[in-house]
Scaffold this motif. Structure first.
Motif, PDB file in Angstrom:
ATOM      1  N   ILE A 104      47.727  26.032  38.092  1.00  0.00           N
ATOM      2  CA  ILE A 104      46.897  26.136  36.914  1.00  0.00           C
ATOM      3  C   ILE A 104      47.533  27.145  35.965  1.00  0.00           C
ATOM      4  O   ILE A 104      47.846  28.263  36.358  1.00  0.00           O
ATOM      5  CB  ILE A 104      45.458  26.580  37.269  1.00  0.00           C
ATOM      6  N   GLU A 105      47.702  26.728  34.711  1.00  0.00           N
ATOM      7  CA  GLU A 105      48.294  27.627  33.718  1.00  0.00           C
ATOM      8  C   GLU A 105      47.438  28.871  33.583  1.00  0.00           C
ATOM      9  O   GLU A 105      46.216  28.804  33.483  1.00  0.00           O
ATOM     10  CB  GLU A 105      48.383  26.915  32.369  1.00  0.00           C
ATOM     11  N   ASP A 106      48.103  30.009  33.535  1.00  0.00           N
ATOM     12  CA  ASP A 106      47.399  31.296  33.436  1.00  0.00           C
ATOM     13  C   ASP A 106      46.921  31.572  32.021  1.00  0.00           C
ATOM     14  O   ASP A 106      47.695  31.537  31.092  1.00  0.00           O
ATOM     15  CB  ASP A 106      48.337  32.424  33.884  1.00  0.00           C
ATOM     16  N   ARG A 107      45.631  31.819  31.915  1.00  0.00           N
ATOM     17  CA  ARG A 107      45.064  32.290  30.671  1.00  0.00           C
ATOM     18  C   ARG A 107      44.321  33.599  30.925  1.00  0.00           C
ATOM     19  O   ARG A 107      43.574  34.069  30.088  1.00  0.00           O
ATOM     20  CB  ARG A 107      44.129  31.250  30.071  1.00  0.00           C
ATOM     21  N   ALA A 108      44.511  34.140  32.131  1.00  0.00           N
ATOM     22  CA  ALA A 108      43.840  35.394  32.484  1.00  0.00           C
ATOM     23  C   ALA A 108      44.603  36.564  31.904  1.00  0.00           C
ATOM     24  O   ALA A 108      45.824  36.559  31.849  1.00  0.00           O
ATOM     25  CB  ALA A 108      43.755  35.545  34.010  1.00  0.00           C
ATOM     26  N   GLY A 109      43.841  37.566  31.493  1.00  0.00           N
ATOM     27  CA  GLY A 109      44.471  38.741  30.907  1.00  0.00           C
ATOM     28  C   GLY A 109      44.686  39.768  31.917  1.00  0.00           C
ATOM     29  O   GLY A 109      44.983  40.865  31.805  1.00  0.00           O
ATOM     30  N   PRO A 132      38.835  32.903  34.318  1.00  0.00           N
ATOM     31  CA  PRO A 132      39.809  33.930  34.684  1.00  0.00           C
ATOM     32  C   PRO A 132      39.825  35.161  33.777  1.00  0.00           C
ATOM     33  O   PRO A 132      39.893  36.297  34.277  1.00  0.00           O
ATOM     34  CB  PRO A 132      41.149  33.192  34.630  1.00  0.00           C
ATOM     35  N   ASP A 133      39.767  34.974  32.448  1.00  0.00           N
ATOM     36  CA  ASP A 133      39.834  36.138  31.567  1.00  0.00           C
ATOM     37  C   ASP A 133      38.604  37.034  31.737  1.00  0.00           C
ATOM     38  O   ASP A 133      38.721  38.262  31.766  1.00  0.00           O
ATOM     39  CB  ASP A 133      40.019  35.726  30.105  1.00  0.00           C
ATOM     40  N   GLU A 134      37.430  36.436  31.910  1.00  0.00           N
ATOM     41  CA  GLU A 134      36.222  37.237  32.135  1.00  0.00           C
ATOM     42  C   GLU A 134      36.244  37.908  33.501  1.00  0.00           C
ATOM     43  O   GLU A 134      35.766  39.035  33.651  1.00  0.00           O
ATOM     44  CB  GLU A 134      34.975  36.364  32.000  1.00  0.00           C
ATOM     45  N   ALA A 135      36.808  37.217  34.502  1.00  0.00           N
ATOM     46  CA  ALA A 135      36.924  37.816  35.834  1.00  0.00           C
ATOM     47  C   ALA A 135      37.828  39.044  35.783  1.00  0.00           C
ATOM     48  O   ALA A 135      37.513  40.079  36.372  1.00  0.00           O
ATOM     49  CB  ALA A 135      37.462  36.791  36.830  1.00  0.00           C
ATOM     50  N   CYS A 136      38.927  38.943  35.044  1.00  0.00           N
ATOM     51  CA  CYS A 136      39.832  40.097  34.907  1.00  0.00           C
ATOM     52  C   CYS A 136      39.119  41.283  34.270  1.00  0.00           C
ATOM     53  O   CYS A 136      39.306  42.424  34.688  1.00  0.00           O
ATOM     54  CB  CYS A 136      41.067  39.716  34.103  1.00  0.00           C
ATOM     55  N   GLU A 137      38.298  41.009  33.279  1.00  0.00           N
ATOM     56  CA  GLU A 137      37.553  42.085  32.622  1.00  0.00           C
ATOM     57  C   GLU A 137      36.525  42.704  33.556  1.00  0.00           C
ATOM     58  O   GLU A 137      36.282  43.914  33.523  1.00  0.00           O
ATOM     59  CB  GLU A 137      36.856  41.556  31.372  1.00  0.00           C
ATOM     60  N   ARG A 138      35.892  41.885  34.387  1.00  0.00           N
ATOM     61  CA  ARG A 138      34.817  42.360  35.258  1.00  0.00           C
ATOM     62  C   ARG A 138      35.336  43.156  36.452  1.00  0.00           C
ATOM     63  O   ARG A 138      34.664  44.047  36.946  1.00  0.00           O
ATOM     64  CB  ARG A 138      33.999  41.158  35.732  1.00  0.00           C
ATOM     65  N   LEU A 139      36.531  42.807  36.949  1.00  0.00           N
ATOM     66  CA  LEU A 139      37.068  43.495  38.122  1.00  0.00           C
ATOM     67  C   LEU A 139      37.156  45.000  37.888  1.00  0.00           C
ATOM     68  O   LEU A 139      37.589  45.445  36.828  1.00  0.00           O
ATOM     69  CB  LEU A 139      38.457  42.951  38.480  1.00  0.00           C
ATOM     70  N   GLU A 158      45.997  41.198  38.788  1.00  0.00           N
ATOM     71  CA  GLU A 158      47.223  40.412  38.919  1.00  0.00           C
ATOM     72  C   GLU A 158      47.056  39.293  39.939  1.00  0.00           C
ATOM     73  O   GLU A 158      47.671  38.229  39.825  1.00  0.00           O
ATOM     74  CB  GLU A 158      48.401  41.321  39.291  1.00  0.00           C
ATOM     75  N   LEU A 159      46.212  39.506  40.944  1.00  0.00           N
ATOM     76  CA  LEU A 159      45.999  38.485  41.963  1.00  0.00           C
ATOM     77  C   LEU A 159      45.441  37.195  41.365  1.00  0.00           C
ATOM     78  O   LEU A 159      45.731  36.102  41.854  1.00  0.00           O
ATOM     79  CB  LEU A 159      45.052  39.007  43.046  1.00  0.00           C
ATOM     80  N   ILE A 160      44.644  37.295  40.308  1.00  0.00           N
ATOM     81  CA  ILE A 160      44.093  36.096  39.675  1.00  0.00           C
ATOM     82  C   ILE A 160      45.218  35.263  39.079  1.00  0.00           C
ATOM     83  O   ILE A 160      45.307  34.051  39.302  1.00  0.00           O
ATOM     84  CB  ILE A 160      43.038  36.467  38.608  1.00  0.00           C
ATOM     85  N   ARG A 161      46.100  35.898  38.327  1.00  0.00           N
ATOM     86  CA  ARG A 161      47.228  35.182  37.726  1.00  0.00           C
ATOM     87  C   ARG A 161      48.082  34.522  38.804  1.00  0.00           C
ATOM     88  O   ARG A 161      48.450  33.349  38.688  1.00  0.00           O
ATOM     89  CB  ARG A 161      48.079  36.130  36.883  1.00  0.00           C
ATOM     90  N   LEU A 162      48.365  35.254  39.862  1.00  0.00           N
ATOM     91  CA  LEU A 162      49.208  34.726  40.937  1.00  0.00           C
ATOM     92  C   LEU A 162      48.525  33.578  41.677  1.00  0.00           C
ATOM     93  O   LEU A 162      49.169  32.602  42.039  1.00  0.00           O
ATOM     94  CB  LEU A 162      49.576  35.848  41.902  1.00  0.00           C
ATOM     95  N   ALA A 163      47.217  33.686  41.903  1.00  0.00           N
ATOM     96  CA  ALA A 163      46.486  32.619  42.590  1.00  0.00           C
ATOM     97  C   ALA A 163      46.475  31.349  41.752  1.00  0.00           C
ATOM     98  O   ALA A 163      46.707  30.251  42.271  1.00  0.00           O
ATOM     99  CB  ALA A 163      45.064  33.072  42.903  1.00  0.00           C
ATOM    100  N   LEU A 164      46.215  31.485  40.461  1.00  0.00           N
ATOM    101  CA  LEU A 164      46.186  30.308  39.590  1.00  0.00           C
ATOM    102  C   LEU A 164      47.562  29.653  39.507  1.00  0.00           C
ATOM    103  O   LEU A 164      47.679  28.426  39.541  1.00  0.00           O
ATOM    104  CB  LEU A 164      45.673  30.671  38.207  1.00  0.00           C
TER     105      LEU A 164
END
Length: 150
Positions: free
Chosen positions: A145-150, A120-127, A134-140
């Protein structure tokens, strides 16, 4: 604004458990036409329901048969001066073992030339677009799944 002028689209935040460590991974696609990274999504066909369109777009862009889950917020923005609405769902590859979420399912085409699965954190950086992060955090969160995405 005329309701008919709104571009309607749908897609998914596609996720799976990593085959390496079991942690969550997010699928992102690269569109060469725009040179951007985003979640798989696309315009709805005439008369197509958004959920049906989201599943179709994931299959077309990633080669993955997905199982949609929780609905995510609709994202609204301007695309070439026209309002666009994209409906999203959290989704995972079909099959209990996620067998339909392998890289071998992907075939590059004119619309999407690359697919990556990232933590998740790398996906946020790549987007490319902030609105997609924000959609990644909400989907997890929707799948527990606990959010560790930035």
């Amino acid at each position: 604004m005329d309701e008919k002028s709104v571009i309607r689209a749908a897609g998914c935040v596609l996720w799976r458990r990593s085959p390496r460590d079991g942690g969550p991974e997010i699928a992102l696609v690269h569109r060469p036409r725009y040179d951007d990274w985003s979640h798989p999504k696309g315009k709805l066909k005439r008369g197509e329901e958004p959920l049906q369109g989201a599943v179709r777009e994931v299959l077309e862009e990633t080669g993955v048969v997905c199982v949609p889950g929780a609905a995510l917020p609709t994202v609204r923005y301007l695309a070439k001066g026209r309002p666009k609405e994209v409906r999203y769902w959290a989704a995972e590859p079909a099959g209990a073992d996620g067998a339909h979420g392998t890289d071998e399912d992907f075939v590059p085409n004119d619309e999407v030339d690359r697919l990556v699965w990232l933590p998740p954190d790398e996906a946020c950086e790549r987007l490319t677009y902030e609105r997609d992060r924000e959609l990644i955090r909400l989907a997890l969160a929707a799948v527990g799944i606990e959010d560790r995405a930035g």
